[in-house]
Design an enzyme around this catalytic site. Structure first.
Site, short mmCIF file in Angstrom:
data_model
loop_
_atom_site.label_atom_id
_atom_site.label_comp_id
_atom_site.label_asym_id
_atom_site.label_seq_id
_atom_site.Cartn_x
_atom_site.Cartn_y
_atom_site.Cartn_z
N CYS B 83 0.74 -1.16 -0.04
CA CYS B 83 -0.13 -0.09 -0.02
C CYS B 83 0.95 1.23 -0.04
CB CYS B 83 -0.98 -0.05 1.26
SG CYS B 83 -1.45 -1.60 1.39
N HIS B 337 -9.39 2.83 -1.42
CA HIS B 337 -7.89 2.56 -1.15
C HIS B 337 -7.36 1.63 -2.48
CE1 HIS B 337 -3.96 1.45 0.29
NE2 HIS B 337 -4.00 0.91 1.31
#
Ligand SMILES: [Zn+2]
Lengths: 144, 388
Positions: B83, B337
């Site tokens: 991420c 996300h």
């Protein structure tokens, strides 16, 4: 092309779903079969490793011995899963946890035999072999 | 060594399911960044593509994008830290430029998560943890962060209500962000209403409302050397400090369960490089993949002492009017996300703040902004400090 290469894929049997088949610490699975949960310890520097590993990054040697995860540890933290990733849907709800045994910590599941209302950070727990369907093997944390 | 600046930022809308292929998705963010920087593809010396490869059906997407975006024959390559891939891309761009290899680099982040189911996606993200020793227990990202939430609550008395306040703040600003995937209002009362979806358990103690959603999206950051930046840009935003760290994948190898050591270490490095401290930061974007992640970030970045992060949100200090505004674009909780695109989106928001072009969410006269971008469950940590 006569001899067929033997592949030691014992690690395939570890856990509900194993994503790894071949490792130099395959004996871990035999130890589970014999009722023991084991880690490795570096014979040169004395470092304990759980999960077990074949090589010591501190000494750059592979001079390891097995030790048994025994005695009581302390529940450090946990979570109760209401949803599961693909392959684990039938298990929900289940708990994952970290238990501290002093020289090392162990990551795993809490046994379904432990009453949910008793699970709390700081409780004493021990690790035990868990025999799963289809000859698969894992370990769980039980109330000490 | 010359300074390095960000001279252009772009982001696609973050959406549940992008109606196009990955090259088309990446084009959206790229086009906006080039327009913002007032440059052409041929001006870019190299491109760095950031994503988490487990979602990509295309092997080696960098080459495909270079062709589609008109970036041939310049070099292009891929970088990955789950991420936080976007911030790692920025770090790489900084070093490519400060080394003198290139004078302008495009950092392209993307993820198209909608091609696989949510359970499949959880399983793939779960494999960002230790597949040999953890994934076999049926782990997933929310459960890992939940273990940190439990650790924080036990140690410091942080409550579920504190976590709900974080989501309410995210929603306050997410409603203003037209590029966010989740723009509906989220209220505090939803968390205490068992009938409401937000209060539904995911991995205790985290509830649906504590978790960000998957999304498809792309981002692009144009990074340039000092000379180039000064000649091309009226408002270059300078990279003042960078920090990055790693930690044991397996939770059994960690000692702290109430904060992320990677964030602490990366923050220390970034502050030292910039020659400033937490009090000098005027606006921040932190990696709120879960509400607890934002609360821990307050403490790991030094905005609050360990255990006192909850006071910041209770007192609304992280709102626009507060002492340290955080995630005024709605954060990951509102925006969604899309793994590889997230870092670039965070950087974009802080750049727009420092250029005083952030519109409704603009803070007053900011000098320094901070981006906190975490990969995995504190496996990789990146902190970037930007300044005018
Ligand atoms: Zn050793």
């Amino acid at each position: 092309m006569s001899s067929k290469r033997e592949i030691d894929d014992r690690f395939n049997k570890f856990g509900r779903v194993s994503f790894t088949a071949i490792t130099k610490v395959n004996d871990f699975v035999d130890h589970l079969e014999a009722g023991k949960i084991t880690g490795t310890r570096c014979k040169d520097c004395g470092l304990y490793f759980f999960p077990p590993r074949a090589d010591c990054h501190q000494c750059l040697t592979s001079n390891m011995e097995w030790f048994e995860v025994s005695g009581n540890g302390t529940l450090v933290t946990f979570s109760r899963l209401q949803y599961a990733p693909a392959g684990f849907e039938e298990d929900v709800p289940y708990y994952i946890a970290v238990v501290d045994f002093g020289d090392y910590k162990v990551f795993g599941r809490i046994s379904k035999d432990v009453a949910e209302n008793e699970i709390c950070v700081g409780m004493a727990m021990k690790a035990a072999v868990d025999k799963l369907p289809n000859d698969r093997l894992s370990y769980v944390f039980q109330k000490a | 060594m010359g300074k390095v600046a960000i001279i252009g930022v772009g982001q696609s809308a973050f959406v549940r399911s992008y109606p196009g292929s990955i090259r088309e998705l990446v084009f959206d963010g790229f086009k906006e960044a080039l327009g913002d920087a007032q440059i052409r593809a041929k001006d870019i010396g190299a491109s760095v593509v950031c994503s988490a490869p487990e979602y990509d059906k295309q092997r080696s997407p960098a080459g495909v994008f270079a062709e589609y975006l008109g970036l041939n024959p310049q070099p292009t390559f891929y970088v990955e830290t789950l991420c936080s891939s976007g911030s790692t891309g920025l770090r790489l761009a900084y070093s490519l430029i400060s080394s003198g290899l290139h004078d302008m680099v495009a950092v392209i982040g993307f993820q198209k998560m909608s091609e696989i189911s949510s359970a499949e996606s959880q399983e793939r993200m779960g494999r960002g943890a230790d597949i040999q020793w953890e994934s076999t227990f049926g782990t997933m990202m929310p459960a890992y962060y939940a273990m940190y939430a439990r650790g924080h609550m036990e140690k410091y008395g942080t409550s579920l209500e504190d976590l709900a306040l974080i989501r309410v703040k995210a929603s306050t600003y997410g409603q203003l962000n037209e590029k966010a995937v989740y723009r509906k209002p989220v209220t505090f009362d939803m968390f205490s209403d068992p009938e409401n979806r937000m209060s539904g358990p995911v991995a205790s103690p985290l509830r649906v409302g504590d978790c960000c959603a998957n999304a498809d999206g792309s981002s692009c950051i144009i990074v340039a050397g000092e000379e180039k930046a000064k000649s091309l840009s009226k408002k270059p935003v300078w990279i003042r400090g960078l920090g990055a760290a790693s930690e044991s994948v397996n939770l059994a190898g960690r000692n702290l369960f109430s904060g992320l050591t990677v964030a602490r270490k990366a923050a220390e490095q970034a502050y030292a490089m910039a020659g400033i401290g937490p009090k000098d930061i005027d606006v921040a974007e932190v990696h709120d993949c879960f509400t607890i992640a934002e609360l821990m970030a307050y403490e790991n970045l030094g905005f609050a002492e360990p255990g006192e992060g909850k006071e910041l949100i209770r007192n609304k200090e992280t709102y626009k009017e507060g002492s340290i505004p955080v995630n005024l674009d709605g954060g990951l909780l509102s925006k969604g996300h899309p793994i590889g695109a997230t870092g670039g989106s965070q950087i974009r928001t802080v750049v727009l703040q420092l250029r005083e072009e952030a519109g409704d969410i603009q803070v007053k006269n900011p000098e320094f902004g901070l981006v906190h971008n975490i990969g995995g469950v504190g496996l990789y940590g990146n902190v970037s400090i930007l300044g005018r």
